[in-house]
Design a protein around this motif. Sequence first.
Motif, PDB file in Angstrom:
ATOM      1  N   LEU A 172      19.816  36.223  44.874  1.00  0.00           N
ATOM      2  CA  LEU A 172      19.592  34.835  44.378  1.00  0.00           C
ATOM      3  C   LEU A 172      20.728  34.186  43.942  1.00  0.00           C
ATOM      4  O   LEU A 172      20.738  32.854  43.696  1.00  0.00           O
ATOM      5  CB  LEU A 172      18.508  34.789  43.418  1.00  0.00           C
ATOM      6  N   THR A 219      17.295  28.886  40.967  1.00  0.00           N
ATOM      7  CA  THR A 219      16.674  29.568  42.269  1.00  0.00           C
ATOM      8  C   THR A 219      16.144  28.292  43.353  1.00  0.00           C
ATOM      9  O   THR A 219      15.685  28.791  44.259  1.00  0.00           O
ATOM     10  CB  THR A 219      15.747  30.770  42.148  1.00  0.00           C
ATOM     11  N   TYR A 249      10.846  32.642  44.422  1.00  0.00           N
ATOM     12  CA  TYR A 249      11.155  33.736  43.532  1.00  0.00           C
ATOM     13  C   TYR A 249      10.336  33.652  42.363  1.00  0.00           C
ATOM     14  O   TYR A 249       9.965  32.836  41.516  1.00  0.00           O
ATOM     15  CB  TYR A 249      12.470  33.342  43.138  1.00  0.00           C
ATOM     16  N   ASN A 277      18.357  28.104  49.080  1.00  0.00           N
ATOM     17  CA  ASN A 277      17.028  28.157  48.139  1.00  0.00           C
ATOM     18  C   ASN A 277      16.066  27.159  48.743  1.00  0.00           C
ATOM     19  O   ASN A 277      14.770  27.211  48.200  1.00  0.00           O
ATOM     20  CB  ASN A 277      17.668  27.531  46.641  1.00  0.00           C
ATOM     21  N   GLU A 278      16.306  26.281  49.791  1.00  0.00           N
ATOM     22  CA  GLU A 278      15.293  25.457  50.231  1.00  0.00           C
ATOM     23  C   GLU A 278      14.019  26.481  50.795  1.00  0.00           C
ATOM     24  O   GLU A 278      12.989  26.097  50.908  1.00  0.00           O
ATOM     25  CB  GLU A 278      15.829  24.613  51.371  1.00  0.00           C
ATOM     26  N   GLU A 305      29.511  41.773  49.735  1.00  0.00           N
ATOM     27  CA  GLU A 305      28.985  40.539  50.435  1.00  0.00           C
ATOM     28  C   GLU A 305      27.503  40.519  50.337  1.00  0.00           C
ATOM     29  O   GLU A 305      26.964  41.592  50.521  1.00  0.00           O
ATOM     30  CB  GLU A 305      29.480  40.320  52.025  1.00  0.00           C
ATOM     31  N   GLU A 347      27.660  32.590  35.559  1.00  0.00           N
ATOM     32  CA  GLU A 347      26.778  33.719  36.001  1.00  0.00           C
ATOM     33  C   GLU A 347      25.339  33.303  35.157  1.00  0.00           C
ATOM     34  O   GLU A 347      25.604  33.854  33.922  1.00  0.00           O
ATOM     35  CB  GLU A 347      27.361  35.036  35.753  1.00  0.00           C
ATOM     36  N   ARG A 402      23.290  32.622  54.931  1.00  0.00           N
ATOM     37  CA  ARG A 402      24.349  32.044  54.032  1.00  0.00           C
ATOM     38  C   ARG A 402      24.589  32.876  53.076  1.00  0.00           C
ATOM     39  O   ARG A 402      23.830  33.592  52.544  1.00  0.00           O
ATOM     40  CB  ARG A 402      23.539  30.863  53.462  1.00  0.00           C
ATOM     41  N   SER A 420      25.883  32.135  47.101  1.00  0.00           N
ATOM     42  CA  SER A 420      26.159  31.198  46.233  1.00  0.00           C
ATOM     43  C   SER A 420      25.940  29.664  46.852  1.00  0.00           C
ATOM     44  O   SER A 420      25.951  28.869  46.163  1.00  0.00           O
ATOM     45  CB  SER A 420      27.888  31.159  46.227  1.00  0.00           C
ATOM     46  N   ASP A 421      25.419  29.771  48.192  1.00  0.00           N
ATOM     47  CA  ASP A 421      24.898  28.480  48.670  1.00  0.00           C
ATOM     48  C   ASP A 421      23.726  28.099  48.248  1.00  0.00           C
ATOM     49  O   ASP A 421      22.669  28.873  48.349  1.00  0.00           O
ATOM     50  CB  ASP A 421      24.857  28.711  50.299  1.00  0.00           C
ATOM     51  N   VAL A 422      23.522  26.992  47.671  1.00  0.00           N
ATOM     52  CA  VAL A 422      22.406  26.352  46.882  1.00  0.00           C
ATOM     53  C   VAL A 422      21.466  26.045  48.187  1.00  0.00           C
ATOM     54  O   VAL A 422      20.127  26.125  47.820  1.00  0.00           O
ATOM     55  CB  VAL A 422      22.659  25.264  46.197  1.00  0.00           C
ATOM     56  N   GLU A 423      21.954  25.497  49.200  1.00  0.00           N
ATOM     57  CA  GLU A 423      21.067  25.222  50.147  1.00  0.00           C
ATOM     58  C   GLU A 423      20.080  26.530  50.854  1.00  0.00           C
ATOM     59  O   GLU A 423      18.849  25.922  51.229  1.00  0.00           O
ATOM     60  CB  GLU A 423      21.754  24.712  51.502  1.00  0.00           C
ATOM     61  N   LYS A 457      19.045  39.596  41.498  1.00  0.00           N
ATOM     62  CA  LYS A 457      19.666  38.500  40.959  1.00  0.00           C
ATOM     63  C   LYS A 457      21.092  38.100  41.855  1.00  0.00           C
ATOM     64  O   LYS A 457      21.467  37.141  41.925  1.00  0.00           O
ATOM     65  CB  LYS A 457      20.104  38.997  39.604  1.00  0.00           C
ATOM     66  N   LEU A 500      22.118  34.580  40.953  1.00  0.00           N
ATOM     67  CA  LEU A 500      22.066  34.411  39.629  1.00  0.00           C
ATOM     68  C   LEU A 500      23.219  35.101  39.036  1.00  0.00           C
ATOM     69  O   LEU A 500      23.471  35.014  37.937  1.00  0.00           O
ATOM     70  CB  LEU A 500      20.675  34.832  39.202  1.00  0.00           C
ATOM     71  N   LEU A 501      23.512  36.239  39.656  1.00  0.00           N
ATOM     72  CA  LEU A 501      24.844  36.874  39.297  1.00  0.00           C
ATOM     73  C   LEU A 501      25.893  37.029  40.424  1.00  0.00           C
ATOM     74  O   LEU A 501      25.250  36.632  41.666  1.00  0.00           O
ATOM     75  CB  LEU A 501      24.602  38.588  38.999  1.00  0.00           C
ATOM     76  N   PHE A 502      26.930  36.918  39.941  1.00  0.00           N
ATOM     77  CA  PHE A 502      28.181  36.950  41.125  1.00  0.00           C
ATOM     78  C   PHE A 502      28.513  38.331  41.160  1.00  0.00           C
ATOM     79  O   PHE A 502      28.502  39.253  40.371  1.00  0.00           O
ATOM     80  CB  PHE A 502      29.496  36.158  40.544  1.00  0.00           C
TER      81      PHE A 502
END
Lengths: 299, 632
Positions: free
Chosen positions: A61, B155, A89, A84-85, A70, B628, A76, A79-82, A58, A63-65
């Motif tokens: 991905l 995701t 999962y 995910n391209e 790091e 989160e 990347r 937290s970078d959505v890109e 998680k 899903l958790l911070f």
Amino acid sequence: MANESDVIVETKNLTKTYRDFWGRQKVRALKALDLEIHRGEIFGLLGPNGSGKTTTIKLLLGLLFPTSGEVNILGRPASDVEKNEHIGYLPEESYLYRFLNAEETLDFYGRLFNIPSAIRRQRVARLIEMVGLESSKKRQLREYSKGMTRRIGLAQALINDPDLILLDEPTSGLDPIGTRNMKDMILRLKEQGKTIIMSSHLLGDVQDVCDRVGILYQGELKELGRVEDLLKVVEETEFRVSGLSDEAKKKIEQIVKDDKAELVFSGNPTTSLEDLFHNIISQSEERPGFRVRGGDVAK
Amino acid sequence: MILEHPIPPFFEWIGRAALNWALAVVAVAALTTVVSYVFLMLRNGSKQGFKIFRSGIVEAFKDVKLFSWRRCGAMALLAIRESIRKKVVVICVVFMILLMFAGWFLDPGSKDPARLCASFVYQATTYLVLLLALFLSSLSLPADFKTKTIYTIVTKPVRSSEIVLGRILGIGAIGTGVLLIMAVCSYFFVSNTLRHTHVLNVGEDIVRLYEDDEIASLPPDTVVASGQTRFSNGHRHQVEEYADGSLRVFEENKHSHSITKEVEDKVVRYRIGEARGAMQAKSPLYGKIKFRNADGFEGAHGVNVGEEWAYRSYIAGATDEAMIWTFENITPEAFPEGLPVEMTISVFRTHVGNIEKPIMGALYVRNPVTGLTAETQTFDSEKYTTKALFVNRKIEKSMVEPKPRLIKKLNDKESFQAPSADLPQKDQYDLYEDFVVDGKIEIWLQCLDSQQYFGAAGPDLYLRAADANVFFNFVKGYLGVWQQMMILIAFGVLFSAFLSGPVAMAATFGMLIAGFCKTLFLDVAHLQSLGGGPIESFNRLITHENMMVDLPNTFQTHLAKAFDVVASGFLSVIGLVVPSFSDFNYYADCVANGYNIPLNSICVHLVTTLAYVAPLFIAGYVILRNREVAKQ
């Protein structure tokens, strides 16, 4: 040994602490995890329930911070959505919209990747065929068995032809045949050059498919390495011989004695329960009258 | 139709409204940014906190730059599919069942059946659609969190903005579809309810007053046959036939009927047609009102008649006081025959007199430049009764007279513009040649009865332009419901971005209730309600104190009042944020009262809706972006 540019997942001092509503520490799920995962390998995260496997996935991905530390995934931050391209999962349970059918499910996730409609249609059809759900592709997922849901879950993870696939307990809830198929599929994906990270508490699954494993316990990485290296018992030697006479066996025992070594075990080897099960199933399909008695496979 | 706060012209309104909105949004954004920064610093230390903060800002810009309408559309489509598969269209069936049984409790004999029916369908639709919007918007996203399907969404390369906007648009699309179905069903329900005819049998219902051979010698407007139709839909109509052969069905319950006469083998039959005029879409052209006092001064207000609703101002009867409306854009093309004037005047009686005798008034048209004035009509007026008058294009000489007018005030010395000496002397005057200047004309109203008063506000008198299409006006009426629905959806999605389903629903419902009671809410916030502020009122409740008496001078009272002052500021801010849902009922009121919904108000309300939905969407995005997703 893979070079540094092949590292596609990297964590440094990754820590996750769950807190309650008032900010008080509830549980420390992951402690200072340092990890590198290389392109093209199957990496297994092993550990008992609550060891931090799912938390790690998680965190990778986003899903958790992370509480500290790091995460770099495909170069990347998490937290970078890109990123995910290029990621697929499969969650622990197949968290899918149960009011959609298989085709609609894959089409929906395909749209999220901005895949052009013509390519999307082809890919949806190919994936449905790959996971063996052609006959039930128009049924809503609410009518699917758990195994079927896992299969469509895997298909959604592959809709974008990802470079990195994260599988959280991929064989969870599957029968032995489903488990075998899943493992075969994972190996086929590796052959296609995909990098796979899977978590499991089923040791056999991990042993069968993973190149490297990390063993987590109570949020800490206890062991990390190649599977065969970790399993190797350096102090012992194993010969597997078929058709050996009793006389030859006595000679071998004498040689061991003369060498002042200790004979740890001598006898007939056993197969794994999984292999036995698959053997029975495949034989049953080949010979309809086939029966099993007292643990022996009838001839 | 009463409009306490008339909707200002769009282009006058938009500048100030946009500025206020921008200031509010910037203030909230700045406050949120500062609070977030301080929070991150405290939680993660200055270095890590700044790093997270900077990363958040960078990601926000990327989210804007890389926003994809296709992904947003996919999320919207998902919301639509979800709603359909979960059978939300059942609400349409509920509505249809409601319409089927509506006849049981709607009084067919109502004095204004169109208003009754329209109000009913709009209210029923509003409640049902808002209920639907409440459930869908506040439960949809929390359901994704509960079932963890959100894991498979976030995701993917989906941005939080696309998730939030997709939900708003998807649920909005479903609501719009449901609303359209309800609108069409409602129109047919109302039309069907109002559709009726009457029976009029010769000899039984209508009596001929003259023999056929006598009629030819009678003046054309002599009534030669008179009677009443049979009872239908709770009413009957007076019917008259005149010497010139014309027929008239008198208006009853705000509608009339066509009538034809058939003679076959000397047997006369009257056929009454379908009801007409029951539903209208009048297009009023409003003017600017001012008041002239007895000394000839003009001002924005007239006489205050005491403890009355301050919306209207009054003029005294049998004096020179007048209410003056100035109309613009008056052209022969728009009003070829003359000016159809409709007005709803308030009457304030200082003495009852003969209560059955209406108060008399006079209506003038006046050239705003030359002062040429014509008294075109006298009329009787009952309180809040709508009167329709017509100013003919040709005006006889006998009606015309000049009237002086105040034009400026300099150093408190008033000067008057005397009517021009060279006013045209004609036997017959033309409305457009002699009274309209550059499209402008004044209409004056005076009360003729001594010690009685007429009161009006700007929208109480208007010129009736060509009617709009009734069906489209009816459908336009649903825009008000649609706008309420969109704002509620935006609130629901916002709350559901950080609250669990039931709590989000309660919060959204609370916002809805506060929005419908915004006036009361603001009265409480501004400590203008009887019984004091919320704490003082609560104190009165538990001590059983009358809300009209002062509380005893105790510490408890002072404490309550002090809390109220603090609460007042807090409630005032909330009151400013809460949308006034009841304002959107303007559309339904327009249709129910037979008025076309003007484009101006549609524009104002649409922009208002957008002004709410846009920041709510942004707030939802910011919250979801920083949530989160997998936190237990």
